[in-house]
Design a protein around this motif. Structure first.
Motif, PDB file in Angstrom:
ATOM      1  N   GLY A 121       0.706   4.603  -3.335  1.00 24.89           N
ATOM      2  CA  GLY A 121       0.744   3.244  -2.794  1.00 24.89           C
ATOM      3  C   GLY A 121       1.358   3.194  -1.411  1.00 24.89           C
ATOM      4  O   GLY A 121       0.885   2.455  -0.539  1.00 24.89           O
ATOM      5  N   SER A 162       1.213   5.520   0.776  1.00 25.23           N
ATOM      6  CA  SER A 162       0.193   6.023   1.702  1.00 25.23           C
ATOM      7  C   SER A 162      -0.826   4.943   2.030  1.00 25.23           C
ATOM      8  O   SER A 162      -1.291   4.840   3.169  1.00 25.23           O
ATOM      9  CB  SER A 162      -0.536   7.225   1.091  1.00 25.23           C
ATOM     10  OG  SER A 162       0.325   8.302   0.931  1.00 25.23           O
ATOM     11  N   GLY A 163      -1.183   4.145   1.031  1.00 31.63           N
ATOM     12  CA  GLY A 163      -2.140   3.069   1.274  1.00 31.63           C
ATOM     13  C   GLY A 163      -1.577   1.993   2.180  1.00 31.63           C
ATOM     14  O   GLY A 163      -2.262   1.478   3.058  1.00 31.63           O
ATOM     15  N   ILE A 164      -0.303   1.649   1.966  1.00 35.80           N
ATOM     16  CA  ILE A 164       0.325   0.622   2.800  1.00 35.80           C
ATOM     17  C   ILE A 164       0.474   1.105   4.234  1.00 35.80           C
ATOM     18  O   ILE A 164       0.312   0.341   5.184  1.00 35.80           O
ATOM     19  CB  ILE A 164       1.686   0.209   2.203  1.00 35.80           C
ATOM     20  CG1 ILE A 164       1.456  -0.545   0.902  1.00 35.80           C
ATOM     21  CG2 ILE A 164       2.483  -0.646   3.177  1.00 35.80           C
ATOM     22  CD1 ILE A 164       2.708  -0.827   0.121  1.00 35.80           C
ATOM     23  N   GLY A 210      -2.433  -0.318  -1.968  1.00 35.84           N
ATOM     24  CA  GLY A 210      -1.108   0.282  -1.915  1.00 35.84           C
ATOM     25  C   GLY A 210      -0.108  -0.486  -2.755  1.00 35.84           C
ATOM     26  O   GLY A 210       0.661   0.099  -3.531  1.00 35.84           O
TER      27      GLY A 210
END
Length: 143
Positions: free
Chosen positions: A43, A45-47, A68
């Motif tokens: 998450g 990494s997604g943010i 994320g």
């Protein structure tokens, strides 16, 4: 009514059993407590809008930051449920199975973004659900 030998009543980690956890419950708790922090890192990494994830047109397409946050929330739920399972709390098994079920659904929706991660995690989620929801022989209240 036939009496159940005491060996079949002890050590299965069922609800209300404070003696010890079964091997399946230990496995499920360990997987939940491992999968949770990894989901939180995924998450993050997604943010951070990392270029690790990419997907074309997809029915469940969300903004990468939204994915994320979804992974962070699910990861926190997995960690809390895993702690409940390994400490043999009365709510641990139900919370663990529910958290693994939610994780299974979110990983299914996340397959186009990162299939090499989502498919093995879905397999682990199914194993956790099986380990936590299988039938345990327990006391029938006669003691």
């Amino acid at each position: 009514m036939a009496a159940i030998p005491s060996e079949t009543r002890r050590g299965y980690g069922g609800p209300g059993n404070s003696e010890r956890l079964s091997g399946a419950a230990v496995f499920a708790g360990a997987v939940l407590m491992l999968s949770g922090p990894l989901s939180i890192l995924m998450g993050a990494s997604g943010i951070a809008s990392d270029n690790l994830f990419a997907a074309s047109q997809y029915a469940y397409r969300f903004d990468l930051a939204a994915w994320g946050w979804i992974h962070i929330v699910v990861g926190l739920a997995l960690v809390i449920a895993g702690m409940g399972v390994v400490t043999n709390k009365s709510w641990g098994r139900g919370a663990g199975a529910a958290a693994a079920g939610i994780s299974l659904i979110t990983q299914f929706m996340f397959v186009p973004y990162y299939p090499l991660w989502a498919i093995p995690v879905m397999t682990l989620d199914l194993l956790v659900i099986f380990a936590l929801t299988r039938f345990y022989v327990g006391t029938s209240g006669g003691r």
